[in-house]
Design a protein around this motif. Structure first.
Motif, PDB file in Angstrom:
ATOM      1  N   ILE A 153      10.183  -3.634 -11.284  1.00 57.01           N
ATOM      2  CA  ILE A 153       8.984  -4.408 -11.635  1.00 57.01           C
ATOM      3  C   ILE A 153       7.857  -3.522 -12.153  1.00 57.01           C
ATOM      4  N   LEU A 174       0.880 -10.150 -14.341  1.00 58.67           N
ATOM      5  CA  LEU A 174       0.294  -9.364 -13.244  1.00 58.67           C
ATOM      6  C   LEU A 174      -1.225  -9.426 -13.391  1.00 58.67           C
ATOM      7  N   SER A 215       1.144 -11.212  -2.776  1.00 63.17           N
ATOM      8  CA  SER A 215       0.703 -11.599  -1.425  1.00 63.17           C
ATOM      9  C   SER A 215      -0.586 -12.423  -1.460  1.00 63.17           C
ATOM     10  N   ARG A 272       6.625 -12.231  -6.059  1.00 62.35           N
ATOM     11  CA  ARG A 272       6.889 -10.818  -5.761  1.00 62.35           C
ATOM     12  C   ARG A 272       5.970 -10.389  -4.617  1.00 62.35           C
TER      13      ARG A 272
HETATM   14  C1  LIG Z   1       3.081  -4.084  -5.828  1.00 65.50           C
HETATM   15  C2  LIG Z   1       3.449  -5.218  -6.702  1.00 65.50           C
HETATM   16  C3  LIG Z   1       3.691  -6.493  -6.150  1.00 65.50           C
HETATM   17  C4  LIG Z   1       3.499  -6.823  -4.686  1.00 65.50           C
HETATM   18  O1  LIG Z   1       2.147  -6.871  -4.376  1.00 65.50           O
HETATM   19  P1  LIG Z   1       1.606  -7.280  -2.912  1.00 65.50           P
HETATM   20  O2  LIG Z   1       0.186  -7.568  -3.144  1.00 65.50           O
HETATM   21  O3  LIG Z   1       1.834  -6.091  -2.041  1.00 65.50           O
HETATM   22  O4  LIG Z   1       2.375  -8.463  -2.457  1.00 65.50           O
HETATM   23  C5  LIG Z   1       4.103  -7.489  -7.021  1.00 65.50           C
HETATM   24  N1  LIG Z   1       4.273  -7.254  -8.331  1.00 65.50           N
HETATM   25  C6  LIG Z   1       4.058  -6.058  -8.895  1.00 65.50           C
HETATM   26  C7  LIG Z   1       4.273  -5.867 -10.341  1.00 65.50           C
HETATM   27  C8  LIG Z   1       3.623  -5.007  -8.094  1.00 65.50           C
HETATM   28  O5  LIG Z   1       3.392  -3.803  -8.657  1.00 65.50           O
END
Ligand SMILES: *Cc1c(COP(=O)(O)O)cnc(C)c1O
Length: 233
Positions: free
Chosen positions: A79, A163, A202, A217
């Motif tokens: 990811i 993201l 999260s 994710r």
């Molecule tokens: C770290 C990350 C996540 C998870 O994030 P959390 O806030 O810890 O749940 C999801 N997607 C990507 C692309 C990340 O880098």
């Protein structure tokens, strides 16, 4: 005391509740457990609690874990941001790649995926306003790139990923996720076979599920906080 099984169960309950609240079958939403920076033993705990798909951002961190856990048929998702010099190893060791945003990278992944492996499952990362990272293709270029990627032989383009910059405003969260869903609908109307929206972490997974996420994710709420780490180049 290992809290991973309990935290995982709580995340699953949140996913089911969020899906049910908007009339979606809970089975529509798949949980990707983001284990970046966490040890292989944490992944094993989550596996023992029934989790099957794990996400990693940093190849150097991921490879020793993948090796240490090769006795388990884990579904590995990359990811993180792609770099040309990492695509061969990603194509060899992962099942999914979520953040493809350049044809050059997709072509390399397709060329480097072995014939004895199933096609690599890929999402196109889209840059909507206020991104946390610099990654992602602008929305107005996503269609052309998606069609080009969909033609590559050893890749299966599954959908879109976003993201967003973190915000606690659920209206803002939902607006970004809604734009990704609308873009997916446009591309489907334009003939692409896309069944995946990789969105929600999260802090915003309920908003993402309400707007149609099919993969959330989740790292922190399963494995706990991570040490701060600089952005990748
Ligand atoms: C770290 C990350 C996540 C998870 O994030 P959390 O806030 O810890 O749940 C999801 N997607 C990507 C692309 C990340 O880098």
């Amino acid at each position: 005391m290992n809290q991973i099984p309990e935290q995982l169960a709580r995340v699953r309950e949140r996913i089911d509740a969020a899906a049910t609240a908007c009339g979606r079958p809970p089975g529509d939403v798949h949980l990707l457990a983001v284990s970046k920076t966490k040890p292989a033993s944490d992944v094993r705990s989550a596996w023992q609690a029934g989790q099957r798909a794990f996400g990693e951002n940093y190849l150097q961190d991921a490879l020793p874990k993948i090796d240490a856990l090769r006795d388990l048929p884990i579904e590995w998702h990359f990811i993180g941001r792609l770099q040309s010099n990492k695509t061969a190893s990603i194509a060899a060791h992962f099942d999914w790649v979520h953040a493809v945003d350049q044809l050059k990278h997709a072509q390399r992944l397709s060329d480097q995926r072995r014939d004895d492996q199933p096609p690599l499952q890929v999402c196109l990362q889209v840059n909507l306003s206020g991104e946390a990272s610099k990654g992602g293709v602008p929305a107005d270029e996503a269609g052309e790139l998606a069609h080009a990627i969909a033609r590559l032989p050893r890749i299966r383009l599954r959908g879109l990923m976003v993201l967003p910059a973190p915000t606690t405003d659920t209206g803002e969260q939902r607006a970004v996720f809604r734009r990704l869903r609308e873009l997916q609908q446009c591309l489907v109307a334009d003939g692409l076979d896309l069944d995946t929206l990789s969105m929600g972490m999260s802090g915003d997974m309920e908003s993402a599920i309400a707007e149609g996420a099919t993969i959330v994710r989740i790292g922190t709420d399963i494995f706990g906080a991570r040490p701060a780490r600089p952005e990748q180049p």
